[in-house]
Design a protein around this motif. Structure first.
Motif, PDB file in Angstrom:
ATOM      1  N   VAL A 245       0.826  -1.199   0.000  1.00 32.28           N
ATOM      2  CA  VAL A 245       0.000   0.000   0.000  1.00 32.28           C
ATOM      3  C   VAL A 245       0.866   1.258   0.000  1.00 32.28           C
ATOM      4  O   VAL A 245       1.749   1.418   0.846  1.00 32.28           O
ATOM      5  N   GLY A 246       0.608   2.128  -0.981  1.00 35.18           N
ATOM      6  CA  GLY A 246       1.302   3.403  -1.060  1.00 35.18           C
ATOM      7  C   GLY A 246       2.668   3.369  -1.701  1.00 35.18           C
ATOM      8  O   GLY A 246       3.347   4.396  -1.749  1.00 35.18           O
ATOM      9  N   ASN A 247       3.108   2.205  -2.211  1.00 32.75           N
ATOM     10  CA  ASN A 247       4.472   2.103  -2.746  1.00 32.75           C
ATOM     11  C   ASN A 247       4.463   1.336  -4.063  1.00 32.75           C
ATOM     12  O   ASN A 247       4.368   0.102  -4.072  1.00 32.75           O
ATOM     13  N   ALA A 248       4.580   2.050  -5.164  1.00 32.26           N
ATOM     14  CA  ALA A 248       4.535   1.411  -6.484  1.00 32.26           C
ATOM     15  C   ALA A 248       5.763   0.550  -6.744  1.00 32.26           C
ATOM     16  O   ALA A 248       5.672  -0.474  -7.427  1.00 32.26           O
ATOM     17  N   TYR A 249       6.906   0.930  -6.213  1.00 29.56           N
ATOM     18  CA  TYR A 249       8.139   0.210  -6.514  1.00 29.56           C
ATOM     19  C   TYR A 249       8.188  -1.147  -5.814  1.00 29.56           C
ATOM     20  O   TYR A 249       8.552  -2.167  -6.415  1.00 29.56           O
ATOM     21  N   GLU A 250       7.815  -1.175  -4.535  1.00 26.66           N
ATOM     22  CA  GLU A 250       7.760  -2.453  -3.831  1.00 26.66           C
ATOM     23  C   GLU A 250       6.639  -3.327  -4.384  1.00 26.66           C
ATOM     24  O   GLU A 250       6.761  -4.552  -4.435  1.00 26.66           O
ATOM     25  N   THR A 251       5.558  -2.698  -4.815  1.00 22.70           N
ATOM     26  CA  THR A 251       4.467  -3.445  -5.443  1.00 22.70           C
ATOM     27  C   THR A 251       4.949  -4.129  -6.712  1.00 22.70           C
ATOM     28  O   THR A 251       4.606  -5.289  -6.975  1.00 22.70           O
ATOM     29  N   GLU A 252       5.731  -3.438  -7.508  1.00 22.47           N
ATOM     30  CA  GLU A 252       6.259  -4.023  -8.744  1.00 22.47           C
ATOM     31  C   GLU A 252       7.074  -5.279  -8.462  1.00 22.47           C
ATOM     32  O   GLU A 252       6.902  -6.302  -9.124  1.00 22.47           O
ATOM     33  N   LEU A 253       7.934  -5.224  -7.463  1.00 23.27           N
ATOM     34  CA  LEU A 253       8.768  -6.376  -7.128  1.00 23.27           C
ATOM     35  C   LEU A 253       7.927  -7.562  -6.665  1.00 23.27           C
ATOM     36  O   LEU A 253       8.221  -8.716  -6.980  1.00 23.27           O
ATOM     37  N   LEU A 254       6.867  -7.266  -5.931  1.00 26.72           N
ATOM     38  CA  LEU A 254       6.012  -8.320  -5.379  1.00 26.72           C
ATOM     39  C   LEU A 254       5.040  -8.861  -6.424  1.00 26.72           C
ATOM     40  O   LEU A 254       4.796 -10.074  -6.499  1.00 26.72           O
ATOM     41  N   ALA A 255       4.491  -7.972  -7.240  1.00 30.29           N
ATOM     42  CA  ALA A 255       3.410  -8.349  -8.145  1.00 30.29           C
ATOM     43  C   ALA A 255       3.890  -8.988  -9.439  1.00 30.29           C
ATOM     44  O   ALA A 255       3.209  -9.868  -9.989  1.00 30.29           O
ATOM     45  N   ARG A 256       5.017  -8.555  -9.939  1.00 31.09           N
ATOM     46  CA  ARG A 256       5.415  -8.968 -11.290  1.00 31.09           C
ATOM     47  C   ARG A 256       5.471 -10.482 -11.472  1.00 31.09           C
ATOM     48  O   ARG A 256       4.900 -11.012 -12.431  1.00 31.09           O
ATOM     49  N   PRO A 257       6.110 -11.233 -10.587  1.00 32.45           N
ATOM     50  CA  PRO A 257       6.102 -12.695 -10.762  1.00 32.45           C
ATOM     51  C   PRO A 257       4.729 -13.319 -10.529  1.00 32.45           C
ATOM     52  O   PRO A 257       4.402 -14.352 -11.110  1.00 32.45           O
ATOM     53  N   MET A 258       3.897 -12.667  -9.705  1.00 37.50           N
ATOM     54  CA  MET A 258       2.578 -13.220  -9.401  1.00 37.50           C
ATOM     55  C   MET A 258       1.585 -13.018 -10.537  1.00 37.50           C
ATOM     56  O   MET A 258       0.649 -13.809 -10.702  1.00 37.50           O
ATOM     57  N   LEU A 259       1.763 -11.981 -11.333  1.00 38.10           N
ATOM     58  CA  LEU A 259       0.875 -11.771 -12.473  1.00 38.10           C
ATOM     59  C   LEU A 259       0.911 -12.987 -13.398  1.00 38.10           C
ATOM     60  O   LEU A 259      -0.117 -13.465 -13.874  1.00 38.10           O
ATOM     61  N   GLU A 260       2.100 -13.496 -13.632  1.00 31.64           N
ATOM     62  CA  GLU A 260       2.253 -14.679 -14.483  1.00 31.64           C
ATOM     63  C   GLU A 260       1.624 -15.906 -13.839  1.00 31.64           C
ATOM     64  O   GLU A 260       0.966 -16.712 -14.516  1.00 31.64           O
ATOM     65  N   GLU A 261       1.817 -16.075 -12.528  1.00 27.90           N
ATOM     66  CA  GLU A 261       1.248 -17.222 -11.823  1.00 27.90           C
ATOM     67  C   GLU A 261      -0.279 -17.194 -11.879  1.00 27.90           C
ATOM     68  O   GLU A 261      -0.934 -18.232 -12.062  1.00 27.90           O
ATOM     69  N   ILE A 262      -0.852 -16.015 -11.719  1.00 34.09           N
ATOM     70  CA  ILE A 262      -2.307 -15.875 -11.755  1.00 34.09           C
ATOM     71  C   ILE A 262      -2.837 -16.234 -13.136  1.00 34.09           C
ATOM     72  O   ILE A 262      -3.843 -16.935 -13.275  1.00 34.09           O
ATOM     73  N   ARG A 263      -2.153 -15.773 -14.161  1.00 34.11           N
ATOM     74  CA  ARG A 263      -2.575 -16.098 -15.525  1.00 34.11           C
ATOM     75  C   ARG A 263      -2.464 -17.598 -15.806  1.00 34.11           C
ATOM     76  O   ARG A 263      -3.302 -18.165 -16.508  1.00 34.11           O
ATOM     77  N   LYS A 264      -1.436 -18.225 -15.278  1.00 32.26           N
ATOM     78  CA  LYS A 264      -1.267 -19.660 -15.501  1.00 32.26           C
ATOM     79  C   LYS A 264      -2.446 -20.456 -14.939  1.00 32.26           C
ATOM     80  O   LYS A 264      -2.767 -21.534 -15.445  1.00 32.26           O
ATOM     81  N   LEU A 265      -3.075 -19.932 -13.903  1.00 33.01           N
ATOM     82  CA  LEU A 265      -4.235 -20.597 -13.305  1.00 33.01           C
ATOM     83  C   LEU A 265      -5.521 -20.305 -14.075  1.00 33.01           C
ATOM     84  O   LEU A 265      -6.583 -20.811 -13.715  1.00 33.01           O
ATOM     85  N   GLY A 266      -5.435 -19.481 -15.095  1.00 32.63           N
ATOM     86  CA  GLY A 266      -6.599 -19.193 -15.923  1.00 32.63           C
ATOM     87  C   GLY A 266      -7.369 -17.946 -15.547  1.00 32.63           C
ATOM     88  O   GLY A 266      -8.428 -17.675 -16.124  1.00 32.63           O
ATOM     89  N   PHE A 267      -6.848 -17.167 -14.577  1.00 35.63           N
ATOM     90  CA  PHE A 267      -7.521 -15.952 -14.143  1.00 35.63           C
ATOM     91  C   PHE A 267      -6.941 -14.722 -14.848  1.00 35.63           C
ATOM     92  O   PHE A 267      -5.746 -14.703 -15.178  1.00 35.63           O
ATOM     93  N   PRO A 268      -7.752 -13.675 -15.046  1.00 37.01           N
ATOM     94  CA  PRO A 268      -7.201 -12.404 -15.507  1.00 37.01           C
ATOM     95  C   PRO A 268      -6.417 -11.742 -14.378  1.00 37.01           C
ATOM     96  O   PRO A 268      -6.902 -11.658 -13.241  1.00 37.01           O
ATOM     97  N   ALA A 269      -5.202 -11.314 -14.671  1.00 38.73           N
ATOM     98  CA  ALA A 269      -4.303 -10.799 -13.631  1.00 38.73           C
ATOM     99  C   ALA A 269      -4.455  -9.295 -13.474  1.00 38.73           C
ATOM    100  O   ALA A 269      -4.412  -8.544 -14.458  1.00 38.73           O
ATOM    101  N   GLY A 270      -4.619  -8.861 -12.224  1.00 40.30           N
ATOM    102  CA  GLY A 270      -4.780  -7.436 -11.938  1.00 40.30           C
ATOM    103  C   GLY A 270      -3.565  -6.857 -11.230  1.00 40.30           C
ATOM    104  O   GLY A 270      -3.094  -7.395 -10.230  1.00 40.30           O
ATOM    105  N   LEU A 271      -3.049  -5.758 -11.762  1.00 41.10           N
ATOM    106  CA  LEU A 271      -1.954  -5.024 -11.128  1.00 41.10           C
ATOM    107  C   LEU A 271      -2.546  -3.907 -10.293  1.00 41.10           C
ATOM    108  O   LEU A 271      -3.329  -3.094 -10.796  1.00 41.10           O
TER     109      LEU A 271
END
Length: 245
Positions: A86-112
């Protein structure tokens, strides 16, 4: 074409679930929420970070694996919000980027989840995310910077979702300036049946007043103050040298 954003809320009461079946509301689900997915209607899936109930990467993915067997993900799921800070785009990028791919692999639309200062990031996320979920501080959420990012994402046909929408003003702001496809808030978690008619009325009122166009929509929320970047640093000798060469 202007259209009212779909309001997402926990499917807590039968009148609310009836509106979901009718397509006038959507459901938002989190790992710790406890509400079952309604039999009909659109669904957004949040990660629980904002309330401090994100279960961690492994448990979150396990929960999603179980969830995908309970409803038609392709037709009904709007997004799954990747974990954020919350409130930090840079730390969010580090945390979210690998998870976006994982979410898509499960068949879900990935939200950033967009956070403060995302407009300064060099990352171009649009090939990796299917949805832009606008989080961040209230001041940043209502800033021209956040609105501009939303319009960029919308021009690329990404789903735009705006969180913490609990008033007609915020609903109009999301619709007019952020091209929002959906929004969510906690307004219906308190006295849900009493407040339900008010939320439904926002759909009709969102485009009925020209007073909400213009500068008023671009001002920051008075409770949070203005969205201000870090002050300019003082000039150094190197800076002075650069201006002379």
């Amino acid at each position: 074409m202007l259209r009212p954003p779909l309001y997402l809320t926990p499917p807590s009461t039968e009148p609310i679930r009836a509106e979901m079946r009718a397509g006038r509301l959507g459901a938002i689900i989190t790992p710790a929420q406890g509400n079952r997915i309604p039999a009909e209607g659109m669904v957004g899936i949040d990660n629980g970070v904002f309330t401090g109930k994100y279960p961690g990467r492994k448990k979150f993915l396990e929960w999603l694996r179980k969830l995908r067997d309970k409803f038609d993900v392709e037709k009904r799921c709007l997004f799954v919000a990747a974990p954020d800070v919350v409130g930090n785009a840079y730390e969010t990028e580090l945390l979210a980027r690998p998870m976006l791919e994982e979410i898509r692999k499960l068949g879900f639309p990935a939200g950033l989840v967009a956070q403060d200062h995302m407009e300064l990031s060099a990352w171009d996320p649009w090939d990796e995310a299917d949805c832009l979920f606008v989080g961040g501080s209230t001041a940043w959420k209502l800033s021209p910077a956040a609105a501009n990012i939303c319009r960029v994402a919308s021009s690329l046909w990404k789903h735009i979702h705006v969180g913490r929408v609990n008033s007609l003003f915020r609903y109009r702001h999301a619709a007019h300036l952020m091209d929002a496809d959906s929004v969510d808030g906690t307004y219906l978690t308190k006295a849900p049946n009493k407040n339900l008619p008010k939320v439904l009325s926002w759909r009709k009122k969102v485009f009925t007043s020209s007073a909400f166009f213009g500068h008023r929509l671009l001002t920051s929320d008075p409770w949070d103050g203005g969205y201000v970047l870090a002050p300019p640093r003082e000039a150094t000798q190197l800076d002075l040298f650069a201006t002379l060469t």
